[in-house]
Design a protein around this motif. Structure first.
Motif, mmCIF file in Angstrom:
data_model
loop_
_atom_site.group_PDB
_atom_site.id
_atom_site.type_symbol
_atom_site.label_atom_id
_atom_site.label_comp_id
_atom_site.label_asym_id
_atom_site.label_seq_id
_atom_site.Cartn_x
_atom_site.Cartn_y
_atom_site.Cartn_z
ATOM 1 N N LEU A 1 69.151 -7.834 20.500
ATOM 2 C CA LEU A 1 68.887 -7.197 19.219
ATOM 3 C C LEU A 1 69.001 -5.676 19.324
ATOM 4 C CD1 LEU A 1 65.701 -9.248 18.277
ATOM 5 C CD2 LEU A 1 67.984 -9.565 17.318
ATOM 6 N N ASP A 2 69.315 -5.045 18.199
ATOM 7 C CA ASP A 2 69.252 -3.588 18.091
ATOM 8 C C ASP A 2 67.936 -3.141 17.466
ATOM 9 O OD1 ASP A 2 71.821 -3.136 19.164
ATOM 10 O OD2 ASP A 2 72.741 -3.522 17.201
ATOM 11 N N ARG A 3 67.365 -3.983 16.622
ATOM 12 C CA ARG A 3 66.100 -3.697 15.962
ATOM 13 C C ARG A 3 65.445 -5.017 15.592
ATOM 14 N NH1 ARG A 3 65.943 -3.590 10.447
ATOM 15 N NH2 ARG A 3 64.653 -1.717 10.356
ATOM 16 N N ALA A 4 64.134 -4.985 15.413
ATOM 17 C CA ALA A 4 63.420 -6.190 15.016
ATOM 18 C C ALA A 4 62.079 -5.795 14.422
ATOM 19 C CB ALA A 4 63.217 -7.130 16.198
ATOM 20 N N GLN B 1 54.463 9.875 26.807
ATOM 21 C CA GLN B 1 55.772 9.211 26.766
ATOM 22 C C GLN B 1 56.253 8.930 28.180
ATOM 23 O OE1 GLN B 1 58.811 11.026 24.346
ATOM 24 N NE2 GLN B 1 60.344 9.482 24.888
ATOM 25 N N VAL B 2 56.729 7.697 28.396
ATOM 26 C CA VAL B 2 57.210 7.289 29.726
ATOM 27 C C VAL B 2 58.656 6.838 29.710
ATOM 28 C CG1 VAL B 2 54.924 6.665 30.597
ATOM 29 C CG2 VAL B 2 56.296 4.952 29.362
ATOM 30 N N GLY B 3 59.308 6.890 28.546
ATOM 31 C CA GLY B 3 60.703 6.487 28.496
ATOM 32 C C GLY B 3 61.099 6.023 27.114
ATOM 33 N N THR B 4 62.130 5.212 27.072
ATOM 34 C CA THR B 4 62.648 4.694 25.811
ATOM 35 C C THR B 4 62.914 3.201 25.931
ATOM 36 O OG1 THR B 4 64.923 5.238 26.449
ATOM 37 C CG2 THR B 4 63.719 6.890 25.155
ATOM 38 N N LEU B 5 63.101 2.579 24.779
ATOM 39 C CA LEU B 5 63.414 1.148 24.730
ATOM 40 C C LEU B 5 64.894 0.963 25.019
ATOM 41 C CD1 LEU B 5 62.424 -1.725 24.147
ATOM 42 C CD2 LEU B 5 62.939 -1.311 21.723
ATOM 43 N N GLY C 1 54.687 -5.803 10.353
ATOM 44 C CA GLY C 1 55.858 -5.346 9.627
ATOM 45 C C GLY C 1 56.520 -4.107 10.177
ATOM 46 N N GLY C 2 55.942 -3.510 11.232
ATOM 47 C CA GLY C 2 56.584 -2.359 11.849
ATOM 48 C C GLY C 2 57.874 -2.757 12.550
ATOM 49 N N VAL C 3 58.785 -1.814 12.663
ATOM 50 C CA VAL C 3 60.100 -2.095 13.246
ATOM 51 C C VAL C 3 60.245 -1.374 14.583
ATOM 52 C CG1 VAL C 3 62.594 -1.768 12.949
ATOM 53 C CG2 VAL C 3 61.183 -2.497 11.011
ATOM 54 N N VAL C 4 60.802 -2.084 15.567
ATOM 55 C CA VAL C 4 61.184 -1.471 16.843
ATOM 56 C C VAL C 4 62.705 -1.447 16.922
ATOM 57 C CG1 VAL C 4 59.102 -2.062 18.132
ATOM 58 C CG2 VAL C 4 60.959 -3.718 17.998
ATOM 59 N N SER C 5 63.242 -0.385 17.513
ATOM 60 C CA SER C 5 64.689 -0.221 17.597
ATOM 61 C C SER C 5 65.063 0.300 18.984
ATOM 62 C CB SER C 5 65.188 0.771 16.545
ATOM 63 O OG SER C 5 64.853 0.353 15.232
ATOM 64 N N ILE C 6 66.269 -0.033 19.401
ATOM 65 C CA ILE C 6 66.787 0.505 20.667
ATOM 66 C C ILE C 6 66.705 2.023 20.643
ATOM 67 C CG2 ILE C 6 68.896 0.772 22.051
ATOM 68 C CD1 ILE C 6 67.606 -1.950 22.327
ATOM 69 N N ASN C 7 66.315 2.594 21.763
ATOM 70 C CA ASN C 7 66.140 4.037 21.989
ATOM 71 C C ASN C 7 64.861 4.592 21.367
ATOM 72 O OD1 ASN C 7 68.550 4.307 23.496
ATOM 73 N ND2 ASN C 7 69.744 4.438 21.596
ATOM 74 N N VAL D 1 62.572 -3.798 27.407
ATOM 75 C CA VAL D 1 62.911 -3.216 28.706
ATOM 76 C C VAL D 1 62.761 -1.702 28.601
ATOM 77 C CG1 VAL D 1 64.648 -2.968 30.514
ATOM 78 C CG2 VAL D 1 64.496 -5.102 29.216
ATOM 79 N N LEU D 2 61.896 -1.153 29.445
ATOM 80 C CA LEU D 2 61.606 0.273 29.475
ATOM 81 C C LEU D 2 62.482 0.976 30.495
ATOM 82 C CD1 LEU D 2 59.848 2.906 29.211
ATOM 83 C CD2 LEU D 2 58.312 1.850 30.902
ATOM 84 N N SER D 3 63.133 2.048 30.076
ATOM 85 C CA SER D 3 63.886 2.908 30.987
ATOM 86 C C SER D 3 63.440 4.340 30.762
ATOM 87 C CB SER D 3 65.390 2.792 30.726
ATOM 88 O OG SER D 3 66.117 3.675 31.548
ATOM 89 N N GLY D 4 63.188 5.074 31.856
ATOM 90 C CA GLY D 4 62.762 6.454 31.661
ATOM 91 C C GLY D 4 62.105 7.050 32.877
ATOM 92 N N THR D 5 60.991 7.741 32.670
ATOM 93 C CA THR D 5 60.344 8.490 33.746
ATOM 94 C C THR D 5 59.278 7.684 34.483
ATOM 95 O OG1 THR D 5 58.715 9.395 32.182
ATOM 96 C CG2 THR D 5 60.730 10.671 32.532
ATOM 97 N N ALA D 6 58.955 6.515 33.992
ATOM 98 C CA ALA D 6 57.939 5.699 34.660
ATOM 99 C C ALA D 6 58.393 5.329 36.064
ATOM 100 C CB ALA D 6 57.656 4.442 33.849
ATOM 101 N N LYS D 7 57.467 5.406 37.012
ATOM 102 C CA LYS D 7 57.747 5.013 38.376
ATOM 103 C C LYS D 7 57.519 3.515 38.541
ATOM 104 C CE LYS D 7 56.405 9.540 40.197
ATOM 105 N NZ LYS D 7 55.460 10.266 41.080
ATOM 106 N N PRO D 8 58.026 2.945 39.639
ATOM 107 C CA PRO D 8 57.798 1.514 39.848
ATOM 108 C C PRO D 8 56.313 1.161 39.813
ATOM 109 C CG PRO D 8 59.441 2.321 41.399
ATOM 110 C CD PRO D 8 58.886 3.523 40.686
ATOM 111 N N TYR D 9 55.985 0.175 39.011
ATOM 112 C CA TYR D 9 54.641 -0.408 38.917
ATOM 113 C C TYR D 9 53.608 0.550 38.302
ATOM 114 C CZ TYR D 9 57.424 -2.992 42.241
ATOM 115 O OH TYR D 9 58.471 -3.642 42.852
ATOM 116 N N ASP D 10 54.062 1.641 37.699
ATOM 117 C CA ASP D 10 53.134 2.467 36.918
ATOM 118 C C ASP D 10 52.424 1.627 35.862
ATOM 119 O OD1 ASP D 10 53.502 4.854 38.187
ATOM 120 O OD2 ASP D 10 54.739 5.776 36.621
#
Length: 334
Positions: free
Chosen positions: A61-64, A41-45, A322-328, A236-245
């Motif tokens: 969007l919140d989910r898609a 795991q490198v972060g969240t959406l 058909g899978g769903v992605v959601s914020i966080n 957009v990924l936010s979390g523990t990933a470093k720049p350009y990982d």
């Protein structure tokens, strides 16, 4: 809409759903045994965007739902509409920055376009599907099947862009399958398949940006600052990933949805246009700064790709449709 049109719309929609699911399922079956088993795991959406009309403003969007053609939420689908000129060639905000200021909204089957200087335009996509025959248009020289969205859309866009009533048309992608790939020299270095091009995006249907990389870029810019919106991502990924990982990743999993990284995203002049104002940076930033330190390192790949600097990832769906992605949602990599 007449009963006949409603019947045709239902039949087309049902056939499209079945065809799209079957195609995506075949891709999934051929790939599922090759997917990673260990993830980090490198972060969240943090943010989720779709761009119903190519080069126009995004929908937040919140989910898609994920499909082989890109993100979807009912009739809202990523980059399934575009603007074409009199020769049916696609036009983008690279040449017409004003397109970035066209806001889009899709409710049920009604697409609404709005702009501060124009009255809102409403288009029933169900009627377009039911009543318009497919015809060819072109994206980067590749023929794609589309349906024309009518004279009202043409008149609206033409008045906005150049005060003409006949120059531009709005068209809607007319297939449940991915379009044909471009025959580019650099494609031989990447794992493109016939199911990876999406509908009308430049190259692939999914794009991810690491927020840490944007933050690092901003420390290198002296006269301006940018946001992830300059790069028009889906994720957009936010979390523990470093720049350009992200340069070292092969797969990305968002929630339970798995994507294969096809290639780094080569950036163009569109990044230099402020997405909120449509004004292009006089010093061609951040593109010039990116060129100074984010070039493709492999000399053979760079020779075939040109000097477009890297920022972000271009990805294709490898898990079932058909899978769903959601914020966080958690984001994992392999």
């Amino acid at each position: 809409m007449s009963n006949q049109a409603q019947y045709v719309t239902g039949a087309v929609a049902a056939a499209g759903v079945v065809g799209g699911i079957y195609c995506a399922y075949q891709v999934y079956q051929s790939r599922k045994n090759k997917l990673p088993e260990k993830w980090t795991q490198v972060g969240t959406l943090q943010n989720l965007y779709a761009y119903p009309v190519k080069s126009c403003a995004p929908v937040v969007l919140d989910r898609a739902e994920c499909s082989i053609l890109g993100l979807k939420d009912g009739w809202l689908r990523d980059r399934t509409l575009m603007i074409v000129d009199e020769k049916s060639n696609f036009v983008t905000a690279r040449a017409i920055p004003e397109l970035l200021l066209i806001k889009t909204n899709v409710r049920n089957s009604i697409l609404t376009l709005s702009h501060v200087d124009m009255e809102p335009l409403h288009i029933d996509l169900a009627e377009v599907v039911a009543l318009k025959e497919a015809k060819p248009a072109f994206v980067w020289g590749v023929k794609v099947p589309v349906r024309d969205c009518g004279w009202e859309a043409s008149e609206w866009l033409s008045r906005l862009i150049n005060k003409s009533s006949i120059s531009y048309r709005l068209v809607y992608y007319a297939s449940q399958n991915c379009r044909s790939p471009r025959n580019l020299p650099n494609h031989k270095y990447y794992k493109f398949t016939k199911n990876d091009m999406g509908a009308l995006p430049d190259e692939v249907p999914y794009n991810l940006i690491n927020e840490a990389s944007i933050d690092d870029l901003n420390t290198r810019l002296s006269d301006c600052k940018v946001t992830h919106k300059n790069f028009r991502p889906n994720f957009v990924l936010s979390g523990t990933a470093k720049p350009y990982d992200e340069d070292n990743w092969k797969f990305v999993k968002i929630g339970e949805n798995v994507f294969e990284i096809i290639k780094p995203c080569g950036r163009c002049v569109l990044t230099t246009t402020d997405p909120e104002t449509g004004v292009r940076n006089a010093k061609t930033e951040p593109l010039e700064t990116l060129k100074s330190y984010r070039q493709i390192e492999d000399p053979e790949v760079r020779k075939s790709s040109g000097n477009a600097p890297r920022m972000g990832l271009q990805m294709a769906l490898r898990s079932g449709p058909g899978g769903v992605v959601s914020i966080n949602d958690p984001i994992y990599v392999a």
